[in-house]
Design an enzyme around this catalytic site. Structure first.
Site, PDB file in Angstrom:
ATOM      1  N   LYS A   1       5.566   1.535 -10.363  1.00 49.37           N
ATOM      2  CA  LYS A   1       4.785   2.356  -9.731  1.00 49.37           C
ATOM      3  C   LYS A   1       4.412   3.112 -11.183  1.00 49.37           C
ATOM      4  CE  LYS A   1       4.044   3.266  -5.304  1.00 49.37           C
ATOM      5  NZ  LYS A   1       4.835   3.484  -4.098  1.00 49.37           N
TER       6      LYS A   1
ATOM      7  N   LYS B   1      15.072   6.748  -5.303  1.00 46.03           N
ATOM      8  CA  LYS B   1      15.244   7.080  -3.607  1.00 46.03           C
ATOM      9  C   LYS B   1      15.892   7.416  -3.137  1.00 46.03           C
ATOM     10  CE  LYS B   1      10.788   5.856  -1.133  1.00 46.03           C
ATOM     11  NZ  LYS B   1       9.672   6.073  -1.731  1.00 46.03           N
TER      12      LYS B   1
END
Length: 534
Positions: A150, A162
């Site tokens: 992304k 994450k």
């Protein structure tokens, strides 16, 4: 000559790491991944690997073309490219930890958490932190990979990461959540998984500005006590803690911009059988949380009609359109969209409802092989991560339905997080140094025009600015700058995705085009940087 010789050595080392048979030698067979990904309820990590495998041959070709002028042999170029791509599949680092929590009633419970860093080809790493009782290591690793891609698609110079804590935040008091957040922050910092130049978390499912404030404050008063840039250790903070105007609505605004870019394109609209332009388009929205709310607001302002909203506790429908602001006010007051007077409650599955644009902004894997053939929307914009399974994606592509992929569509959040991070490093808000100068400059400009007219025609000739110019006389506010930067980023990235799709004749398969773009950018970065410790 020495540069090329070093690259040849690195290519050999990279190939040895990857295995002799290329991209997937070490990390699973392509066909095995495909079978699992196209099956029932595939793991999210397998879904990400499937899209990686699908894009890798195109990316390998693009990367090879970009290093074609080097003096390496064709064999060594192939080894270098396949080795770099293979090295991108696993996560570089994964932290799994547990710690005790003394609850308000004196009970001791064990909290489990994870932080995955997928790639450090650019630093710091970047990715959200979620609170969910469904968190597990496999999911966290997959989402970290997705963040890398992304960031690359939207030209944000971060690696992907994450974090997740395996709790249902509704089961804990505010005091307990603060204890959990602060302890997790300390553990991340102690183990090198947190810092302005190392790893920068952000809000995600179950977390928000409050949790980011706790993290920033904890880091500043512990590991980062001497770090001038300590507040840049997280993004998504409140304004008073160094946050940035426009961050709250950034993801929804990004969904709007990414969709608008393709809906305004006559060629893509001809492919799906729609007239170009958002105005008058009918939309059905799944999820009325932060992303869904702001997505609906921007689509509504552009002239589109939100005819249906799907939430976890009910679904409402109005063919004449639903006012997002009125629905927001109702939900804030009543805690639900049910009973909203501006629409009718329905038991119909509106994911399959008649509309031009479907906006899944809630959770993953809601469009599957079972219902994909019943989806009537001609454009699907993925506001959530992974709302469409690979099997469903294949069906939609075959039906010439345009999917705006998540790694591009919902990248508005990380883009504005990047702006916030830069603001924290600069220690000054955007526009603060230029407001007064721009206002005075524009005022002098009007006075100059008035003086010129009066000297030419004699007599008093007042020059009155238009309302638009008068509003802009003081220069751009921080929110103006953020909105402009986000719009430019989404437009530029969308154009690049279009170019890749056209180059490889991918038609409406924008997801593969976005992955090819991401893998090409990341691999070129790694190849140019070299392999320091191999």
């Amino acid at each position: 000559k020495q540069w090329y010789q070093r690259r040849e050595r690195e290519a050999l080392v990279s190939t040895q790491r990857a295995g002799s048979s290329g991209i997937n030698a070490e990390y699973g067979d392509v066909e095995d991944v495909r079978k699992v990904a196209l099956g029932d309820d595939p793991p999210f990590s397998t879904i990400v690997d499937y899209y990686f495998n699908k894009a890798a041959p195109f990316a390998e070709e693009a990367i090879s073309n970009q290093i074609a002028k080097t003096k390496m042999s064709a064999e060594l170029k192939s080894r270098l490219v396949s080795g770099v791509l293979s090295d991108l599949k696993p996560c570089n680092s994964v932290l799994s930890l547990s710690f005790p929590l003394r609850r308000d009633n004196g009970e001791i419970v064990t909290i489990h958490g994870y932080r995955a860093q997928h790639s450090q080809h650019r630093t710091p790493c970047k990715g959200g932190m979620r609170f969910s009782d469904e968190v597990h290591e496999d999911e966290v690793k997959a989402l970290a990979k997705l963040m890398t891609y992304k960031c690359a698609v939207c030209d944000v110079p971060f690696g992907g990461a994450k974090a997740g804590i395996k709790i249902d935040p509704r089961d804990f008091t505010d005091m307990e959540l603060e204890k959990i957040t602060r302890r997790f922050t300390v553990e991340l910092a102690k183990k090198g998984f947190l810092g302005p130049g190392i790893d920068v978390p952000a809000p995600d499912m179950g977390t928000g500005e409050r949790e980011m404030s706790w993290m920033a404050d904890t880091y500043k008063n512990t590991i980062g006590v001497t770090d001038l840039n300590s507040h840049a250790c997280v993004t998504g903070k409140p304004i008073v803690m160094g946050g940035i105007h426009g961050r709250t609505s950034a993801t929804g605004r990004g969904v709007y911009h990414s969709t608008n870019i393709f809906v305004e394109d006559p060629e893509y609209m001809e492919m799906v059988g729609l007239v170009p332009g958002l105005s008058g388009k009918t939309c059905i929205l799944q999820g009325f949380g932060n992303v869904g709310l702001h997505t609906a607001r921007y689509f509504h302002r552009a002239g589109a009609k939100i005819i249906g909203v799907i939430e976890w506790d009910g679904t409402i429908y109005n063919p004449s359109g639903i006012d997002p602001k009125a629905l927001e006010d109702w939900k804030l007051e009543h805690g639900t969209i049910r009973g909203f007077p501006g629409a009718t409650e329905t038991d119909e599955d509106l994911l399959e409802g008649e509309c031009d644009i479907l906006l899944p902004c809630a959770k993953e894997k809601v469009i599957t092989e079972d219902n994909a053939h019943r989806i009537k929307a001609r454009v699907i914009a993925e506001g959530a991560n992974g709302p469409i399974t690979p099997a469903a994606d294949e069906i939609l592509i075959a039906n010439n339905q345009l999917v705006i992929p998540d790694i591009y569509c919902n990248s508005g959040g990380v883009t504005v997080s990047y702006f916030e991070w830069l603001k924290n490093l600069n220690h000054v808000s955007y526009g603060r140094l230029t407001f007064k100068y721009e206002f005075d400059s524009n005022k002098h400009l009007l006075q100059s025009v008035q003086s010129s007219l009066e000297s030419r025609f004699s007599g008093k000739i007042p020059v009155t600015p238009t309302p638009e110019f008068e509003a802009a006389m003081g220069g751009a506010s921080e929110k103006d700058i953020v909105h402009s930067g986000l719009s430019y980023t989404m437009e530029r990235s969308g154009k690049k995705i279009k170019e890749v799709a056209l180059q490889h004749d991918l038609g409406v398969d924008l997801r593969t085009a976005a992955f090819v773009l991401a893998l090409t950018k990341i691999s070129n970065n790694i190849i140019m940087a070299g392999f320091t410790f191999t």
